[in-house]
Design a protein around this motif. Structure first.
Motif, PDB file in Angstrom:
ATOM      1  N   THR A  82       0.851  -1.170   0.000  1.00 27.76           N
ATOM      2  CA  THR A  82       0.000   0.000   0.000  1.00 27.76           C
ATOM      3  C   THR A  82       0.898   1.235   0.000  1.00 27.76           C
ATOM      4  OG1 THR A  82      -1.833   1.106   1.116  1.00 27.76           O
ATOM      5  CG2 THR A  82      -0.240  -0.029   2.530  1.00 27.76           C
ATOM      6  N   GLY A  83       0.361   2.393   0.355  1.00 25.82           N
ATOM      7  CA  GLY A  83       1.173   3.606   0.389  1.00 25.82           C
ATOM      8  C   GLY A  83       0.771   4.483   1.550  1.00 25.82           C
ATOM      9  N   LYS A  84       1.670   5.353   1.948  1.00 22.61           N
ATOM     10  CA  LYS A  84       1.361   6.291   3.030  1.00 22.61           C
ATOM     11  C   LYS A  84       0.598   7.501   2.512  1.00 22.61           C
ATOM     12  CE  LYS A  84       4.251  10.011   2.359  1.00 22.61           C
ATOM     13  NZ  LYS A  84       4.048  11.451   2.659  1.00 22.61           N
ATOM     14  N   PHE A  85       0.464   7.613   1.205  1.00 23.79           N
ATOM     15  CA  PHE A  85      -0.085   8.799   0.565  1.00 23.79           C
ATOM     16  C   PHE A  85      -1.596   8.893   0.752  1.00 23.79           C
ATOM     17  CE2 PHE A  85       3.171   6.677  -2.070  1.00 23.79           C
ATOM     18  CZ  PHE A  85       4.225   7.557  -1.878  1.00 23.79           C
ATOM     19  N   HIS A  86      -2.108  10.101   0.726  1.00 18.81           N
ATOM     20  CA  HIS A  86      -3.561  10.282   0.675  1.00 18.81           C
ATOM     21  C   HIS A  86      -4.093   9.806  -0.667  1.00 18.81           C
ATOM     22  CE1 HIS A  86      -7.552  11.890   1.063  1.00 18.81           C
ATOM     23  NE2 HIS A  86      -7.372  12.676   0.018  1.00 18.81           N
ATOM     24  N   THR A  87      -3.312  10.022  -1.739  1.00 13.58           N
ATOM     25  CA  THR A  87      -3.732   9.556  -3.062  1.00 13.58           C
ATOM     26  C   THR A  87      -2.804   8.431  -3.524  1.00 13.58           C
ATOM     27  OG1 THR A  87      -2.466  11.333  -4.148  1.00 13.58           O
ATOM     28  CG2 THR A  87      -4.810  11.737  -3.696  1.00 13.58           C
ATOM     29  N   SER A  88      -1.719   8.774  -4.240  1.00 13.53           N
ATOM     30  CA  SER A  88      -0.901   7.718  -4.820  1.00 13.53           C
ATOM     31  C   SER A  88       0.537   8.189  -4.944  1.00 13.53           C
ATOM     32  CB  SER A  88      -1.466   7.314  -6.188  1.00 13.53           C
ATOM     33  OG  SER A  88      -0.880   6.106  -6.649  1.00 13.53           O
ATOM     34  N   TRP A  89       1.323   7.395  -5.674  1.00  8.50           N
ATOM     35  CA  TRP A  89       2.744   7.663  -5.861  1.00  8.50           C
ATOM     36  C   TRP A  89       2.979   9.083  -6.365  1.00  8.50           C
ATOM     37  CZ3 TRP A  89       5.462   4.021  -3.697  1.00  8.50           C
ATOM     38  CH2 TRP A  89       5.005   2.699  -3.705  1.00  8.50           C
ATOM     39  N   GLY A  90       4.081   9.649  -5.936  1.00  6.64           N
ATOM     40  CA  GLY A  90       4.474  10.973  -6.410  1.00  6.64           C
ATOM     41  C   GLY A  90       3.784  12.105  -5.689  1.00  6.64           C
ATOM     42  N   GLU A  91       3.012  11.802  -4.626  1.00 11.35           N
ATOM     43  CA  GLU A  91       2.343  12.849  -3.858  1.00 11.35           C
ATOM     44  C   GLU A  91       3.250  13.272  -2.699  1.00 11.35           C
ATOM     45  OE1 GLU A  91      -2.072  13.287  -2.164  1.00 11.35           O
ATOM     46  OE2 GLU A  91      -0.874  11.843  -1.030  1.00 11.35           O
ATOM     47  N   PHE A  92       3.679  14.501  -2.716  1.00 14.31           N
ATOM     48  CA  PHE A  92       4.463  15.056  -1.609  1.00 14.31           C
ATOM     49  C   PHE A  92       3.517  15.818  -0.681  1.00 14.31           C
ATOM     50  CE2 PHE A  92       7.521  14.610  -5.070  1.00 14.31           C
ATOM     51  CZ  PHE A  92       8.534  13.910  -4.433  1.00 14.31           C
ATOM     52  N   GLY A  93       3.691  15.601   0.617  1.00 14.17           N
ATOM     53  CA  GLY A  93       2.858  16.286   1.592  1.00 14.17           C
ATOM     54  C   GLY A  93       1.489  15.688   1.763  1.00 14.17           C
ATOM     55  N   GLY A  94       1.265  14.487   1.258  1.00 15.58           N
ATOM     56  CA  GLY A  94      -0.018  13.796   1.413  1.00 15.58           C
ATOM     57  C   GLY A  94       0.117  12.649   2.397  1.00 15.58           C
ATOM     58  N   TYR A  95      -0.816  12.555   3.337  1.00 11.56           N
ATOM     59  CA  TYR A  95      -0.750  11.520   4.378  1.00 11.56           C
ATOM     60  C   TYR A  95      -2.146  10.938   4.588  1.00 11.56           C
ATOM     61  CZ  TYR A  95       3.454  14.230   5.523  1.00 11.56           C
ATOM     62  OH  TYR A  95       4.650  14.907   5.464  1.00 11.56           O
ATOM     63  N   LYS A  96      -2.225   9.619   4.667  1.00 13.73           N
ATOM     64  CA  LYS A  96      -3.483   9.025   5.076  1.00 13.73           C
ATOM     65  C   LYS A  96      -3.527   8.922   6.595  1.00 13.73           C
ATOM     66  CE  LYS A  96      -3.283   5.327   2.654  1.00 13.73           C
ATOM     67  NZ  LYS A  96      -3.231   4.015   1.981  1.00 13.73           N
ATOM     68  N   HIS A  97      -4.697   8.688   7.132  1.00 12.90           N
ATOM     69  CA  HIS A  97      -4.848   8.563   8.580  1.00 12.90           C
ATOM     70  C   HIS A  97      -4.099   7.320   9.058  1.00 12.90           C
ATOM     71  CE1 HIS A  97      -6.736   8.241  12.535  1.00 12.90           C
ATOM     72  NE2 HIS A  97      -7.184   9.492  12.363  1.00 12.90           N
ATOM     73  N   PRO A  98      -3.461   7.380  10.237  1.00 15.74           N
ATOM     74  CA  PRO A  98      -2.773   6.182  10.746  1.00 15.74           C
ATOM     75  C   PRO A  98      -3.679   4.959  10.821  1.00 15.74           C
ATOM     76  CG  PRO A  98      -2.172   8.087  12.067  1.00 15.74           C
ATOM     77  CD  PRO A  98      -3.240   8.548  11.112  1.00 15.74           C
ATOM     78  N   ASN A  99      -4.966   5.170  11.083  1.00 18.26           N
ATOM     79  CA  ASN A  99      -5.875   4.024  11.168  1.00 18.26           C
ATOM     80  C   ASN A  99      -6.021   3.312   9.822  1.00 18.26           C
ATOM     81  OD1 ASN A  99      -6.417   4.220  13.886  1.00 18.26           O
ATOM     82  ND2 ASN A  99      -8.239   5.506  13.618  1.00 18.26           N
ATOM     83  N   ALA A 100      -5.888   4.065   8.734  1.00 22.59           N
ATOM     84  CA  ALA A 100      -5.957   3.423   7.422  1.00 22.59           C
ATOM     85  C   ALA A 100      -4.777   2.484   7.228  1.00 22.59           C
ATOM     86  CB  ALA A 100      -5.994   4.477   6.323  1.00 22.59           C
ATOM     87  N   LEU A 101      -3.572   2.938   7.585  1.00 24.31           N
ATOM     88  CA  LEU A 101      -2.399   2.067   7.458  1.00 24.31           C
ATOM     89  C   LEU A 101      -2.479   0.891   8.414  1.00 24.31           C
ATOM     90  CD1 LEU A 101       0.826   4.188   6.896  1.00 24.31           C
ATOM     91  CD2 LEU A 101      -0.442   2.783   5.277  1.00 24.31           C
ATOM     92  N   ARG A 102      -2.996   1.107   9.612  1.00 26.81           N
ATOM     93  CA  ARG A 102      -3.174  -0.007  10.554  1.00 26.81           C
ATOM     94  C   ARG A 102      -4.063  -1.084   9.929  1.00 26.81           C
ATOM     95  NH1 ARG A 102      -6.031   1.879  15.489  1.00 26.81           N
ATOM     96  NH2 ARG A 102      -5.547  -0.227  16.258  1.00 26.81           N
ATOM     97  N   TYR A 103      -5.167  -0.655   9.329  1.00 26.15           N
ATOM     98  CA  TYR A 103      -6.099  -1.602   8.729  1.00 26.15           C
ATOM     99  C   TYR A 103      -5.488  -2.296   7.517  1.00 26.15           C
ATOM    100  CZ  TYR A 103     -10.185  -3.463   6.345  1.00 26.15           C
ATOM    101  OH  TYR A 103     -11.069  -4.305   5.707  1.00 26.15           O
TER     102      TYR A 103
END
Length: 654
Positions: free
Chosen positions: A265-286
């Motif tokens: 997966t990715g840490k991005f709010h959207t996708s690759w190449g996004e600088f300064g975009g973050y998803k919620h920690p709960n999304a990565l946990r899931y």
């Protein structure tokens, strides 16, 4: 295979100065510690074509003045973190401008990825050109000169190319570049040669070094392509175009191949190449927990800023997920999925081709099974069907001679099928190749029409429900009708229409809509495609009723809500089963982006498991808390999970 990987992109333009000037060994290491990372894919070559180390086979980024790759490998290895090395194989924009004749071309002479040099973006290379030798030299150099823990090659796959080199090769062989079949045949051969030569180069220097060729999707039904790799990495960024449907569908196919694999997966709010975009920690946990529940390790995508300083906010975010993964790994290694049902994927039958990563019928089937908490695998034509109690044939599975023999033998041994729409027809489409208790009349002339089940649905009771998808008109031939088709007054057109959408039900009987036989159950509409597009509750409850008839005693029965996910993984070497329970509810935010933010705890979730061996002990992991249970049969147990917050594992020792 490590469980807590970061895939670190670094696609950095030559127009940006000061590359790597803020890289600091200690800060890099501290970020990895904060993130609980045990493997990080670092970069030799990016999509722009630049090397990030001194190179004879390539050119170092013009604004980099030290060995960034070597520094990262040294820093990571010093704290026990592995370092696979990334090379952009299919893209090299620096070289694309110098040798546009080596690029993949469509029949109308357009380039791939970006179709013009007047648009920002990359252009993909054909491996049937001198470019392949340049790429192999770059791979050889990094394999020989650096202590890489693997080689990751990106933007590759079987391509259909009409560049000058491919056209000349086709004509030399007496083939026609205007025939898609001939072009594809050369594309298959070109990719196979690329894979072979990469393996010879890498393993000629470091035998057994992991190699992965990434195409953004592992093609179901192409085990030969999967096994060109030493392991698999399932690129599946839910917010980046893959959606939350893709990973379960892909993982439930890949795990049965017996290869180690990661969910990426990715840490991005959207996708690759996004600088300064973050998803919620709960999304990565899931998302990390979903990988574990499907037998996979985890990989999270990040992109290093041009100055080389790791973004600490990103690694705090990653650490929220990987701290939990680290505590759970022991119950996730060398796991084998437990499944009652096999879904025969249409992708393997080449029924749904194209650029999409998931076909509608496959997607709808997997959604229903996940929401119905049915344990399943995704099967192809090579899958041994005998371990499964039911095989689902979603919507468009035409039956050729070989598949017919396989399915009829499966049915004769006591297996059952659930077929929908055109599934079960012969390849000509003029008769059923399986005895499903119905005879083909023809294509259903009405769309939409109505389905009236002979049983009440759990949530909706008794009614006639609209079916938007196409289907077949059939008549009974030894089967038992479970639902009827009812016709509308007419099809909607310019000269005969009613109300805002479609024509109401006339109540006229249109033949059986669902029928049971000794072979299984047939439903006359493309219900899985319909569910993927419309999501009608009645469709899911209709299918789950059919599966409950075919599976009177399932392996697992759980009180999870529909958005909960459950799997059962067996660890043969440890003498235990691990029951995974997950819950989060993605919501749509923005245009086409699903996000997970709030994790709502579930309390007192009941579960019943029927296993092949008697259960000796049950406990929660990683908490190591004993869980009381009740025996409901010789090998069946019932228990209540006190709380599920995102992800809970229940360990059953046998």
């Amino acid at each position: 295979m490590r469980f807590r990987q970061v895939h670190l992109d670094f696609h950095t333009s030559e127009a940006i100065p000061g590359i790597g000037t803020r890289f600091d060994k200690r800060q890099f290491q501290e970020a990895l510690r904060i993130g609980h990372v045990d493997s990080i894919t670092v970069f030799s070559k990016c999509h722009h074509g630049w090397a990030y180390h001194p190179s004879k086979a390539n050119e170092m980024h013009p604004h980099l003045d030290f060995d960034l790759l070597g520094s990262m490998i040294e820093a990571a290895h010093e704290i026990g973190v592995k370092t696979p090395v990334y090379l952009s194989a299919g893209l090299d924009e620096k070289l694309a401008l110098r040798h546009p004749e080596w690029l993949i071309r469509s029949q109308d002479d357009r380039t791939r990825w970006v179709d013009s040099f007047l648009k920002p973006g990359y252009h993909e290379f054909c491996f049937n050109t001198p470019y392949l030798d340049i790429l192999l030299a770059q791979i050889e150099e990094v394999t020989r000169e650096y202590d890489a823990d693997g080689i990751f090659l990106d933007i590759v796959g079987v391509r259909q190319c009409c560049c000058a080199a491919c056209i000349s090769e086709l004509r030399r062989r007496g083939k026609d570049p205007r025939r898609a079949e001939d072009v594809l045949e050369l594309g298959e051969e070109t990719y196979a040669r690329y894979v072979r030569r990469v393996r010879e180069v890498v393993h000629g220097i470091k035998p057994g070094l992991p190699i992965f060729h990434n195409s953004g999707h592992v093609r179901r039904g192409r085990r030969d392509l999967a096994r060109a790799n030493t392991h698999l990495e399932l690129e599946s960024l839910p917010t980046g175009g893959w959606g939350y449907d893709h990973f379960p569908l892909s993982a439930r196919y890949v795990q049965q191949l017996g290869m180690p694999f990661l969910g990426m997966t990715g840490k991005f709010h959207t996708s690759w190449g996004e600088f300064g975009g973050y998803k919620h920690p709960n999304a990565l946990r899931y998302e990390a927990a979903l990988s574990l529940a499907n037998g996979a390790g985890c990989s999270i995508g990040d992109q290093l800023p041009p100055d080389g300083r790791m973004d600490e906010a990103t690694y705090r975010l990653i650490g929220a997920a990987y701290r939990e993964v680290e505590a759970k790994e022991a119950w996730c290694r060398d796991a084998v999925n437990v499944a009652d049902v096999a879904v025969l994927t249409l992708e393997a039958l080449q029924s749904e081709q194209g650029e999409e990563r998931t076909g509608l019928s496959d997607t709808g089937a997997v959604r229903m099974l996940l929401e119905g908490h049915i344990l399943f695998d995704v099967a192809d034509l090579e899958t041994d069907l005998t371990p499964y109690r039911v095989v689902v044939l979603p919507d468009k599975v035409r039956i050729g001679e070989e598949l017919g023999r396989k399915l009829n033998a499966y049915i004769e041994q006591g297996g059952r099928v659930l077929a929908t729409g055109c599934s079960g027809l012969n390849e000509q489409g003029d008769a059923f190749a399986l005895d499903l208790g119905v005879r083909l009349v023809g294509e259903n002339p009405y769309r939409p029409d109505y389905c009236r089940p002979s049983f009440p649905l759990p949530s909706l009771g008794e009614a006639a429900f609209v079916c938007y998808a196409p289907g077949l008109s059939v008549e009974l031939s030894g089967g038992k009708e479970l639902a009827a088709r009812e016709n509308p007054y007419f099809n909607r057109d310019a000269f005969a229409f009613c109300s805002h959408q479609h024509t109401p039900n006339s109540g006229e009987y249109g033949g059986p809509g669902m029928a049971a036989s000794d072979a299984g159950i047939y439903i006359a509409w493309n219900v899985f495609e319909d569910y993927a597009v419309k999501g009608s509750l009645f469709l899911k409850e209709l299918v789950l009723h059919a599966l409950n008839l075919l599976l009177p005693s399932k392996t697992v029965d759980t009180g999870l809500p529909a958005q909960g996910v459950t799997t059962v993984q067996r660890q043969p070497g440890s003498g235990r089963y691990v029951h995974h329970l997950l819950y989060a509810s993605p919501v749509k935010r923005g245009s086409g982006i699903e996000v997970i933010e709030d994790i709502v705890p579930l309390r007192d979730v009941t579960a019943t498991l029927a296993l092949p061996e008697p259960v000796k002990r049950i406990y929660l992991a990683p908490q190591m808390e004993e869980l009381p249970f009740e025996r409901t049969g010789e090998r069946s147990v019932r228990y209540t999970v006190p709380e599920v917050t995102c992800h809970q594992m229940v360990v059953l020792e046998v």
